[in-house]
Design a protein around this motif. Structure first.
Motif, short mmCIF file in Angstrom:
data_model
loop_
_atom_site.label_atom_id
_atom_site.label_comp_id
_atom_site.label_asym_id
_atom_site.label_seq_id
_atom_site.Cartn_x
_atom_site.Cartn_y
_atom_site.Cartn_z
N SER A 104 0.98 -1.18 -0.05
CA SER A 104 0.03 0.04 -0.13
C SER A 104 0.99 1.32 0.03
CB SER A 104 -0.94 -0.13 1.19
OG SER A 104 -0.06 0.04 2.45
N ARG A 105 0.55 2.45 -0.35
CA ARG A 105 1.26 3.54 -0.35
C ARG A 105 1.91 3.94 0.55
NH1 ARG A 105 -1.02 8.51 -4.08
NH2 ARG A 105 1.00 8.91 -4.79
N ASP A 106 1.20 3.87 1.83
CA ASP A 106 1.53 4.25 3.11
C ASP A 106 2.80 3.33 3.61
OD1 ASP A 106 -0.32 2.05 3.62
OD2 ASP A 106 -0.30 2.65 5.42
N LYS A 107 3.21 2.16 2.87
CA LYS A 107 4.22 1.28 3.37
C LYS A 107 5.58 1.16 2.53
CE LYS A 107 1.30 -1.61 6.13
NZ LYS A 107 0.85 -3.05 6.59
N VAL A 108 5.17 1.85 1.16
CA VAL A 108 6.35 1.64 0.39
C VAL A 108 7.58 2.24 0.99
CG1 VAL A 108 7.19 2.75 -1.76
CG2 VAL A 108 4.76 2.06 -1.80
N VAL A 109 7.72 3.29 1.42
CA VAL A 109 8.88 3.94 2.05
C VAL A 109 9.49 3.23 2.96
CG1 VAL A 109 9.74 5.93 3.23
CG2 VAL A 109 8.24 6.38 1.19
N SER A 110 8.71 2.76 4.02
CA SER A 110 9.15 1.71 5.16
C SER A 110 9.74 0.53 4.62
CB SER A 110 8.07 1.68 6.24
OG SER A 110 7.01 0.99 5.84
N VAL A 111 9.15 -0.08 3.78
CA VAL A 111 9.52 -1.31 3.27
C VAL A 111 11.12 -1.18 2.32
CG1 VAL A 111 9.19 -3.26 1.19
CG2 VAL A 111 7.43 -2.52 3.17
N ALA A 112 10.98 -0.13 1.76
CA ALA A 112 12.40 0.22 0.87
C ALA A 112 13.30 0.63 1.84
CB ALA A 112 11.91 1.28 -0.17
N SER A 113 13.04 1.39 3.01
CA SER A 113 14.10 1.78 3.91
C SER A 113 14.59 0.56 4.68
CB SER A 113 13.52 2.61 4.81
OG SER A 113 13.18 4.04 4.09
N GLU A 114 13.56 -0.13 5.08
CA GLU A 114 14.12 -1.33 5.88
C GLU A 114 15.32 -2.07 4.87
OE1 GLU A 114 12.31 -5.51 8.00
OE2 GLU A 114 10.95 -3.62 7.59
N PHE A 115 14.75 -2.50 3.61
CA PHE A 115 15.61 -3.37 2.59
C PHE A 115 17.02 -2.65 2.69
CE2 PHE A 115 17.03 -4.16 -1.72
CZ PHE A 115 17.43 -5.51 -1.32
#
Length: 93
Positions: free
Chosen positions: A56-67
């Motif tokens: 979802s749009r609100d999770k894109v940044v956190s998922v990419a940042s964690e990776f």
């Protein structure tokens, strides 16, 4: 990674004045660490797209940042480990 190791000297023979980056098959921190020890740059694209594609749009940044945080840690660990090895090699000679 064996294929990359075999190709980099051939590429560097023809390209001497610019850094050589590798951007195929970088799928996790371990791969980035291994490639980072051989290449001047690690390029990641497809894996990030795969990770965020169904988010979802609100999770894109956190998922990419964690990776990418894991990738950065692996690359920095490789750099630090290399520096330590070089330091001790100089002290023993």
């Amino acid at each position: 990674t064996d294929a990359v190791a075999a190709m980099l000297p051939k590429i560097r023979h023809h390209v001497t004045d610019i850094p050589v980056g590798v951007g195929f098959g970088i799928r996790d921190a371990a791969t980035a660490h291994t490639i980072g020890k051989m290449a001047d740059a690690v390029v990641i694209g497809s894996k990030i797209i795969q990770l965020i594609d169904n988010q979802s749009r609100d999770k894109v940044v956190s998922v990419a940042s964690e990776f990418l945080s894991g990738i950065r840690t692996a690359l920095e660990a490789g750099t630090f480990a290399d520096l330590v090895r070089e330091f001790y090699a100089l002290r023993t000679h």
